[in-house]
Design an enzyme around this catalytic site. Structure first.
Site, PDB file in Angstrom:
ATOM      1  N   GLU A 115       0.837  -1.199   0.000  1.00 28.29           N
ATOM      2  CA  GLU A 115       0.000   0.000   0.000  1.00 28.29           C
ATOM      3  C   GLU A 115       0.873   1.252   0.000  1.00 28.29           C
ATOM      4  OE1 GLU A 115      -2.222  -0.132   3.657  1.00 28.29           O
ATOM      5  OE2 GLU A 115      -2.922  -2.175   3.254  1.00 28.29           O
ATOM      6  N   LYS A 117       2.138   4.578   1.526  1.00 25.00           N
ATOM      7  CA  LYS A 117       2.135   5.106   2.891  1.00 25.00           C
ATOM      8  C   LYS A 117       1.756   6.576   2.804  1.00 25.00           C
ATOM      9  CE  LYS A 117       4.810   5.258   7.156  1.00 25.00           C
ATOM     10  NZ  LYS A 117       4.622   6.668   7.483  1.00 25.00           N
ATOM     11  N   ASP A 119       1.048  10.300   3.740  1.00 24.86           N
ATOM     12  CA  ASP A 119       1.662  11.212   4.691  1.00 24.86           C
ATOM     13  C   ASP A 119       0.588  12.145   5.255  1.00 24.86           C
ATOM     14  OD1 ASP A 119       3.651  12.239   6.175  1.00 24.86           O
ATOM     15  OD2 ASP A 119       4.635  13.332   4.560  1.00 24.86           O
ATOM     16  N   TYR A 230      -7.097   1.863   6.170  1.00 29.04           N
ATOM     17  CA  TYR A 230      -6.149   0.790   5.868  1.00 29.04           C
ATOM     18  C   TYR A 230      -6.018  -0.268   6.947  1.00 29.04           C
ATOM     19  CZ  TYR A 230      -3.360   4.284   8.383  1.00 29.04           C
ATOM     20  OH  TYR A 230      -2.919   5.205   9.284  1.00 29.04           O
ATOM     21  N   LYS A 318      10.474   3.526   3.470  1.00 25.93           N
ATOM     22  CA  LYS A 318      10.452   4.966   3.210  1.00 25.93           C
ATOM     23  C   LYS A 318      11.207   5.304   1.925  1.00 25.93           C
ATOM     24  CE  LYS A 318       9.059   7.522   6.253  1.00 25.93           C
ATOM     25  NZ  LYS A 318       9.327   7.780   7.621  1.00 25.93           N
ATOM     26  N   CYS A 412      22.090  43.313  16.260  1.00 27.50           N
ATOM     27  CA  CYS A 412      20.894  42.461  16.136  1.00 27.50           C
ATOM     28  C   CYS A 412      19.818  43.122  15.271  1.00 27.50           C
ATOM     29  CB  CYS A 412      20.357  42.181  17.529  1.00 27.50           C
ATOM     30  SG  CYS A 412      18.806  41.290  17.485  1.00 27.50           S
ATOM     31  N   CYS A 422      16.645  45.927  16.913  1.00 24.94           N
ATOM     32  CA  CYS A 422      17.145  45.862  18.282  1.00 24.94           C
ATOM     33  C   CYS A 422      18.451  46.657  18.387  1.00 24.94           C
ATOM     34  CB  CYS A 422      17.339  44.407  18.686  1.00 24.94           C
ATOM     35  SG  CYS A 422      18.393  44.148  20.096  1.00 24.94           S
ATOM     36  N   CYS A 437      22.440  37.634  20.238  1.00 24.93           N
ATOM     37  CA  CYS A 437      22.213  39.042  20.530  1.00 24.93           C
ATOM     38  C   CYS A 437      22.267  39.167  22.041  1.00 24.93           C
ATOM     39  CB  CYS A 437      20.826  39.432  20.017  1.00 24.93           C
ATOM     40  SG  CYS A 437      20.142  40.849  20.867  1.00 24.93           S
ATOM     41  N   CYS A 442      15.824  43.219  23.675  1.00 21.28           N
ATOM     42  CA  CYS A 442      15.686  42.903  22.253  1.00 21.28           C
ATOM     43  C   CYS A 442      14.236  42.522  21.948  1.00 21.28           C
ATOM     44  CB  CYS A 442      16.614  41.738  21.900  1.00 21.28           C
ATOM     45  SG  CYS A 442      16.262  41.019  20.292  1.00 21.28           S
TER      46      CYS A 442
HETATM   47  S1  IVH Z   1      -0.800   0.495   8.890  1.00 23.47           S
HETATM   48  C1  IVH Z   1      -0.097  -1.686  12.637  1.00 23.47           C
HETATM   49  N1  IVH Z   1      -0.984   1.487   6.479  1.00 23.47           N
HETATM   50  O1  IVH Z   1       2.099   5.361   9.064  1.00 23.47           O
HETATM   51  C2  IVH Z   1      -0.143  -0.959  11.381  1.00 23.47           C
HETATM   52  N2  IVH Z   1      -0.183   2.884   8.218  1.00 23.47           N
HETATM   53  O2  IVH Z   1       4.539   4.873  10.588  1.00 23.47           O
HETATM   54  C3  IVH Z   1      -0.674   0.390  11.539  1.00 23.47           C
HETATM   55  N3  IVH Z   1       0.298   5.176   7.516  1.00 23.47           N
HETATM   56  O3  IVH Z   1       0.669   5.491  12.270  1.00 23.47           O
HETATM   57  C4  IVH Z   1      -0.492   1.267  10.419  1.00 23.47           C
HETATM   58  N4  IVH Z   1      -0.275   4.922   5.404  1.00 23.47           N
HETATM   59  O4  IVH Z   1      -0.342   6.923  10.426  1.00 23.47           O
HETATM   60  C5  IVH Z   1      -0.639   1.716   7.756  1.00 23.47           C
HETATM   61  N5  IVH Z   1      -1.259   2.256   4.312  1.00 23.47           N
HETATM   62  C6  IVH Z   1      -0.909   2.476   5.577  1.00 23.47           C
HETATM   63  C7  IVH Z   1      -0.452   3.734   6.021  1.00 23.47           C
HETATM   64  C8  IVH Z   1      -0.090   3.903   7.357  1.00 23.47           C
HETATM   65  C9  IVH Z   1       0.174   5.778   6.332  1.00 23.47           C
HETATM   66  C10 IVH Z   1       0.816   5.835   8.743  1.00 23.47           C
HETATM   67  C11 IVH Z   1      -0.001   5.635   9.972  1.00 23.47           C
HETATM   68  C12 IVH Z   1       0.903   5.004  10.981  1.00 23.47           C
HETATM   69  C13 IVH Z   1       2.233   5.395  10.469  1.00 23.47           C
HETATM   70  C14 IVH Z   1       3.291   4.431  10.930  1.00 23.47           C
END
Ligand code: IVH
Length: 680
Positions: A115, A117, A119, A230, A318, A412, A422, A437, A442
């Site tokens: 999946e 991830k 942000d 998710y 990551k 400053c 300042c 400073c 200030c």
């Molecule tokens: S699963 C036990 N799936 O990443 C598993 N997390 O670094 C729980 N996040 O706190 C998380 N996309 O906020 C999962 N497809 C995804 C995600 C995801 C983003 C975030 C989530 C989690 C954090 C962990």
């Protein structure tokens, strides 16, 4: 628009929005796009603000009910919200697979779900008999904040689980996902904020988090929040075999799930997916910072379990930070609370992975020298997650010779950008990388200091933001934190763009902050090296402000976690007459930090007693209250049983209160509790 026209338009908008709500929520058949809906909602909110005579009771802007909250109640997740272990390379991904196989004693390939991830901000949604009852933030994984009102403003979150013949709805279920803002919507939001004179958000994730944590849900309603689900937490009345089945079911029930989620037969396919997503991430309408790999089979997940708050069956992979090239137009200097001067690069705005950035911190002179960064240089910058970008390096081949070296100013520059200068000398202290400073008055330091004093972990004065503090410092209304408590309404009303109501709100917030915990008060003082953690240690150790102020360096060094540097900084702070005067002035104004009680464990009347806290307390967080009773030799627990000695009920208590009543457990409100622990 005159009043009559406005009232007509308000009525029309309310009618239209009510109609579209019905199409969306009840008929599941929207006629207009979210963008159009949001525009109408925004227009209505604006008009209602301008024409308060229209009343709000019947308005769909209030469809989430309730007036703005004072603060959020804590919510105990029914099962903990875990986080994920991170990996950063393809090798580490294959190691993850090998670890799992070893653990399960398998030689065959394990299958996974992969999946993006997202942000954003993790949330937990609780549905009882198919209806959304609570929406909470993750918090520390055990206890989050109850943001139900705000969650209910997010259109893509179903209020009711969609029933289909093939997929029955469970009695009770926790559904987890990520709230996020799309890149374009984020840009629009920031443009609007800049136009309104508000500070822009650093990135979509901050914007999502900030929007979700609004006390007034009408503000959240105007923010373009989305959700991808998710995972599940506690599930009663329904069982699943695979993660993929969960994802499909969530989809059938009407929850938004990311269409890019896939099944992967082995770890090689996961690596391939990771590479693919890394290439596609720039084109996606939302930010992703990696991919998540999850073991598909839930019985395997069970066997694998978790280690230190992360499941063994999942991993986050990551991506590398995103890099871009731009030019440094100027290097400015900002002055912090302790007088440290931080050089900041002003750059030609550039889009780094969907976020336009135009400033980067250069940290200090050493960093500038090491990287030989000059004004006019072409540089590579990178943005990793939430941070303001860093300058990675200079592209030397682009140098023309016209670049200028940066020189730290000798005096400053003061309050930036338009405030008073300042002018005090700037010095570099032996052994430190920072230039400071040394001005005692200030304006920049004063303003930063007061901002810190009022901030959330400190005195927590609502509505006292950066702009307001700067304005008051410039106007000469405040020159130390204590001055806040002597402000009058007339003084505030004389400030630019200050209405009667906001002035009153600010005065009320200042008044409300007068009884901080000792920990918060010490932290608020802004002593160098004394963060929230050390402030807590000092409060628990010395119990009263007086005792902290009188502690000797020897005494302080005797405490675990306090070294000579911190001890020196504390004694130096309290030795300064100026600081002592500000403290006196605070106390005279009626600021009264709550003193801690003596931890005479055996003789304490509370020794051996048990406490459960429910709901939110006004004077301290529940964590603080728990450590307070523990310091008194009592026990803080989570569950209400007939042997419990006291239940302390704050605002909006949960089901624990009913249970305690039913079992005849003594119930205390917050004041009773403080009287009990602090009888004099
Ligand atoms: S699963 C036990 N799936 O990443 C598993 N997390 O670094 C729980 N996040 O706190 C998380 N996309 O906020 C999962 N497809 C995804 C995600 C995801 C983003 C975030 C989530 C989690 C954090 C962990």
């Amino acid at each position: 628009m005159d009043q009559q026209e406005a009232l007509k338009r308000i009525a029309k908008l309310r009618e239209l929005i009510a109609y579209h709500n019905r199409r969306y929520y009840q008929l599941d058949d929207p006629e207009i796009s979210d963008v159009e809906y949001d525009r109408m909602m925004r227009e209505l909110i604006d008009l209602e603000e301008q024409f308060p005579d229209a009343g709000l009771a019947e308005s769909p802007t209030r469809r989430v009910g309730a007036a703005p909250l004072e603060k959020f109640s804590p919510f105990n997740h029914l099962t903990p919200m875990l986080s994920l272990a991170n990996t950063y390379s393809e090798d580490e991904i294959t190691e993850f697979d090998e670890r799992i196989k070893r653990y399960l004693g398998m030689t065959d390939a394990v299958s996974f779900c992969v999946e993006p991830k997202i942000d954003g901000v993790a949330v937990n949604l609780v549905y009882e008999n198919g209806t959304l009852t609570v929406g909470a933030t993750r918090g520390d994984g055990q206890v989050g904040e109850d943001v139900t009102q705000n969650i209910k403003t997010i259109h893509s979150i179903p209020r009711v689980i969609k029933k289909t013949a093939s997929v029955p709805v469970p009695q009770s279920i926790e559904i987890r996902g990520e709230v996020y803002i799309e890149k374009e919507a984020f840009q629009r939001l920031n443009r609007r904020r800049i136009e309104a004179g508000e500070p822009p958000f650093a990135n979509p994730r901050n914007a999502a988090a900030g929007s979700l944590r609004q006390l007034d849900s009408r503000i959240t309603a105007g923010r373009p929040l989305n959700l991808f689900c998710y995972a599940l937490g506690q599930t009663v009345g329904r069982q699943f075999k695979t993660h993929w089945e969960i994802i499909q079911t969530l989809n059938h029930w009407g929850f938004p799930v990311n269409p890019l989620i896939e099944q992967a037969g082995d770890i090689q396919s996961c690596v391939h997916y990771y590479q693919l997503m890394n290439e596609r991430r720039k084109q996606l309408p939302y930010e992703i910072d990696g991919v998540v790999i999850k073991v598909n089979d839930l019985s395997f997940q069970d066997r694998l379990g978790a280690v230190s708050r992360s499941p063994r069956w999942a991993v986050a992979c990551k991506f590398e930070a995103l890099q871009e090239t731009t030019e440094i137009i100027d290097i400015q200097v900002s002055v912090g609370r302790t007088g440290a001067l931080t050089p900041v690069a002003v750059m030609r705005p550039v889009n780094v992975g969907g976020v336009v950035v135009s400033r980067a911190t250069l940290h200090n002179q050493d960093e500038i020298d090491k990287k030989d960064i000059r004004i006019g240089d072409t540089v590579i910058i990178q943005r990793a997650g939430d941070v303001i970008p860093d300058v990675v390096k200079v592209v030397e081949s682009k140098r023309t010779g016209a670049e200028r070296k940066f020189v730290m100013p000798a005096t400053c520059p003061g309050l930036h950008p338009d405030g008073p200068i300042c002018g005090a000398p700037v010095v570099r202290i032996e052994g430190e990388s920072a230039y400071r400073c040394i001005g005692l008055s200030c304006p920049a330091q004063i303003s930063e200091h007061i901002k810190h004093f009022a901030s959330r972990g400190a005195m927590d004065i609502d509505g006292l933001g950066e702009k307001m503090v700067n304005q008051m410092v410039v106007a000469g209304l405040i020159s130390d934190p204590a001055d806040l408590f002597y402000l009058t309404k007339d003084q505030l009303l004389a400030l630019e763009r200050m209405a009667d109501k906001s002035a009153q709100n600010l005065l009320d917030a200042i008044e409300r902050s007068k009884k901080p915990t000792l920990q918060k008060f010490i932290y608020a003082l802004g002593i160098r090296h004394v963060g929230e953690h050390i402030a807590g240690i000092l409060a628990r150790q010395f119990l009263t402000l007086d005792a902290v102020m009188q502690a000797s360096a020897e005494n302080l060094k005797g405490i675990r976690e306090i070294g000579p540097e911190v001890a020196g900084s504390i004694t130096k702070f309290f030795a300064q007459t100026g600081n002592r005067r500000v403290i006196e002035k605070l106390l005279e104004a009626g600021v009264a930090p709550l003193e801690m009680v003596k931890p005479e464990k055996e003789s304490s009347p509370l020794a051996g007693k048990s406490f459960v806290f429910t709901g939110s307390l006004a004077k301290m967080t529940r964590t603080e209250a728990k450590s307070l009773v523990e310091a008194l030799g009592a026990k803080a627990t989570e569950s209400v049983t007939k042997n419990l000695d006291y239940l302390v009920a704050g605002d909006t208590p949960g089901s624990k209160l009913q249970k305690a009543r039913a079992l005849g457990v003594p119930i205390l409100n917050e004041d009773d509790f403080f009287r009990l622990i602090n009888p004099d």
